[in-house]
Design an enzyme around this catalytic site. Structure first.
Site, short mmCIF file in Angstrom:
data_model
loop_
_atom_site.label_atom_id
_atom_site.label_comp_id
_atom_site.label_asym_id
_atom_site.label_seq_id
_atom_site.Cartn_x
_atom_site.Cartn_y
_atom_site.Cartn_z
CG ASP A 207 31.32 40.74 42.88
OD1 ASP A 207 31.37 41.24 41.72
OD2 ASP A 207 32.54 40.42 43.34
CG ASP A 279 37.11 41.89 43.30
OD1 ASP A 279 36.04 42.01 43.87
OD2 ASP A 279 37.29 41.41 42.14
#
Length: 393
Positions: A207, A279
């Site tokens: 990420d 997420d």
């Protein structure tokens, strides 16, 4: 001076509040749905072990193994690499493959949304469960082993996906994303804290790289560009191929793929909050594991496997699931504040992983459960002796 603290007021915006509430509810619901599936599988296996060979043979066609899938250490390490390859494919070849992406997403989302809607259908159809019509419906040759509530939930999900392809409405896209989150959290299991740490650490690096450093290599923020692109509507492509002239289909908008949850602001037009499904899902898998571990410890205490328990301390009263859930909330809050302060997209896992994983490691060490959580537990067979079974808790 007041403008310096405008970001504080934006945290209370409806889009932000919706993001917080929905993401937490999806994790909690998906975790308990996973635990329920696992307990049902354990109960079914226990009943099967008590049957005769003839009964097992006769019921072989009516019982299946658990639909849940475990992630091992090798798969956990390979997942960030596979996600990076998929991201690059979508970045470079999105224009030529956008119809295929949209069609595949619609199919997968239909199945996931049917899984999400199934408990609701079972609840409302319970009074009619003995109906002769429903019994005949669920016994049709084309239906196979599917029950009537499963068929109804699938029909509803296909209808929602069809309306989404015609309208592209953000609320329907969010519904598909919620189904994907719950299905993934409920059906994929992390067997140990070791696998959880490998997976979340790898995804954190993934990420951070694609959000912060991809622009230096590809002259564009790969993650943001892929997440915000819209795909050509597969209904229009199909209509062109079949030479179908329909104004509703021809005017169908491009589709924002459900790889994220989007919540527009009620107060400010054009403002919205966006949170990637990863997420929610990836920290959700960790919370699902610690919920299983809490249930495992409770079962041990109930069966007297830990001997005579001593007086419970204040730390013993805190469940791992509660600790991780609070950490997720604080991590999401920190990510939101950072995005407002820096006015740029933030890799949410950079904040979510430390806020969930580190408190769990410290708490497990203090409570004496770290070695057992690190090596993993088997809720389906809690009576099987393992090397870490006799550790004091």
């Amino acid at each position: 001076m007041a403008s310096d603290f405008d970001w504080v007021y934006t945290l209370m915006d409806s889009s932000r509040v919706s993001t917080f509430l929905i993401s937490i509810l999806l994790i909690v619901y998906g975790s308990f749905r996973s635990l329920n599936l696992e307990q049902q599988s354990a109960l079914a296996n226990g009943e099967k072990d008590g049957r005769t060979d003839k009964e097992k043979k006769n019921s072989k066609g009516n019982e299946g193994s658990s639909a849940q899938t475990d992630v091992d250490a090798f798969q956990a390490m390979c997942l960030p690499v596979g996600a990076s390859i998929s991201l690059l494919v979508m970045f470079f070849f999105f224009d030529s493959m956008q119809t295929m992406f949209a069609a595949c997403t619609a199919i997968i989302a239909s199945i996931a949304l049917a899984f999400l809607l199934l408990p609701m259908c079972q609840y409302f159809m319970r009074p009619c469960s003995n109906s002769a019509t429903l019994s005949r419906l669920s016994s049709l040759p084309l239906c196979g082993r599917f029950s009537a509530p499963e068929l109804v939930s699938f029909a509803l999900s296909v209808s929602i996906v069809f309306v989404w392809t015609l309208t592209g409405h953000w609320l329907l896209m969010d519904a598909l994303g919620m189904g994907l989150c719950v299905a993934f959290i409920a059906l994929v299991r992390l067997p140990s804290l070791k696998v959880s740490t490998l997976l979340l650490t790898g995804l954190l690096l993934y990420d951070v790289f694609w959000v912060f450093f991809s622009s230096y290599i590809f002259n564009s923020n790969v993650m943001v560009r892929v997440a915000t692109r819209s795909a050509d509507n597969p209904m229009r492509a199909l209509a062109r191929r079949l030479n179908v002239d329909n104004n509703m289909i021809n005017d169908a908008p491009k589709l924002s793929l459900p790889g994220k949850l989007v919540f527009p602001s009620i107060k400010t037009s054009g403002q919205y909050s966006m949170l990637g499904l990863g997420d929610i899902v990836m920290p959700g898998l960790l919370l699902c594991f610690v919920l299983r571990f809490d249930a495992h410890k409770k079962l041990q205490l109930k069966n007297g496997e830990c001997g005579i328990p001593g007086p419970a301390s204040s730390l013993d009263r805190v469940k791992y699931f509660h600790c991780a859930l609070i950490g997720y909330f604080l991590g999401l809050l920190t990510a939101t504040v950072s995005s407002e302060l820096f006015k740029a997209a933030q890799p949410a896992l950079l904040y979510l992983v430390p806020f969930t994983l580190l408190p769990l490691l410290v708490m497990a060490y203090l409570k004496g459960d770290l070695r057992r959580m690190w090596t993993g537990i088997d809720l389906l067979h809690p009576n099987i002796t393992s090397p870490s079974k006799h550790i004091d808790v």
